[in-house]
Design an enzyme around this catalytic site. Structure first.
Site, PDB file in Angstrom:
ATOM      1  N   HIS A 103       0.821  -1.197   0.000  1.00 33.89           N
ATOM      2  CA  HIS A 103       0.000   0.000   0.000  1.00 33.89           C
ATOM      3  C   HIS A 103       0.864   1.259   0.000  1.00 33.89           C
ATOM      4  CE1 HIS A 103      -2.874   2.906   2.184  1.00 33.89           C
ATOM      5  NE2 HIS A 103      -3.159   2.914   0.893  1.00 33.89           N
ATOM      6  N   HIS A 122      -1.803   1.008   8.004  1.00 30.13           N
ATOM      7  CA  HIS A 122      -3.256   1.041   7.821  1.00 30.13           C
ATOM      8  C   HIS A 122      -3.849  -0.357   7.955  1.00 30.13           C
ATOM      9  CE1 HIS A 122      -1.247   4.212   5.384  1.00 30.13           C
ATOM     10  NE2 HIS A 122      -2.013   4.963   6.158  1.00 30.13           N
TER      11      HIS A 122
HETATM   12 FE1  FES Z   1       0.256  -0.844   4.794  1.00 28.25          FE
HETATM   13 FE2  FES Z   1      -1.153   1.328   4.257  1.00 28.25          FE
HETATM   14  S1  FES Z   1       0.995   1.139   4.318  1.00 28.25           S
HETATM   15  S2  FES Z   1      -1.891  -0.667   4.714  1.00 28.25           S
END
Ligand code: FES
Length: 173
Positions: A103, A122
């Site tokens: 992500h 997140h």
């Molecule tokens: Fe891992 Fe956003 S950086 S879920």
């Protein structure tokens, strides 16, 4: 519809059908991602083969950190204690993954309770028993899994990666 119109209509449909199929079909020699088979094989050949551990030294659910294919790419080697998807070694239970969350690149940590890699950013989670499949969170792709080779003496080597490492256009820089 007379015979002449029926023939013209059929020909137009046949032409449109062929055109649609032609537009959807990949160019000769191309595979998913737009790389030809030869280009994919060449890309794979650029990966270094690097010894990262020994089967005898691994303990079940105790992660071992390493880097691959270069020092800027942290990863983890895991022994899960039972056969898993794309597992290597005599028990098919040894796997390795990038520890950069796909992500936004936060560093992932191993959770032995459900054999997942967990993101503190997140809260995405990736299943280590299912090839890094995302099971929760903001990420939009599975985790990059590092392909392993194990020789007759139990030496484990990292040999390639199945997805892009976070933040890269090419895994091998
Ligand atoms: Fe891992 Fe956003 S950086 S879920």
């Amino acid at each position: 519809m007379d015979e002449r119109h029926r023939t013209a209509d059929l020909s137009r449909r046949q032409l449109l059908g062929v055109g649609a199929i032609g537009a959807l079909a990949p160019a000769a020699g191309c595979s998913r991602g737009g790389l030809s088979r030869r280009e994919s094989e060449e890309a794979a050949s650029f990966y270094p083969s690097r010894m990262i551990g020994r089967v005898a030294d691994l303990k079940v659910d105790v992660p071992v950190a390493f880097v691959y294919p270069d020092p800027g790419s942290p990863a983890v080697l895991l022994r899960l204690g039972h056969p898993v998807l794309r597992g290597a070694g005599p028990g098919r239970d040894i796997v390795a993954f990038s520890t950069l969350c796909p992500h936004k690149g936060y560093p992932l940590g191993f959770c032995a309770a459900d054999r997942s890699l967990v993101c503190p950013g997140h809260f995405s989670r990736f299943d280590c028993e299912l090839g890094g499949q995302q099971i929760w969170g903001h990420a939009t792709q599975n985790l990059a899994q590092i392909k392993l080779a194990v020789d007759d003496e139990g030496a484990i080597s990292a040999v390639s990666i199945d997805e892009l490492i976070y933040g890269r256009l090419h895994n091998v820089l």
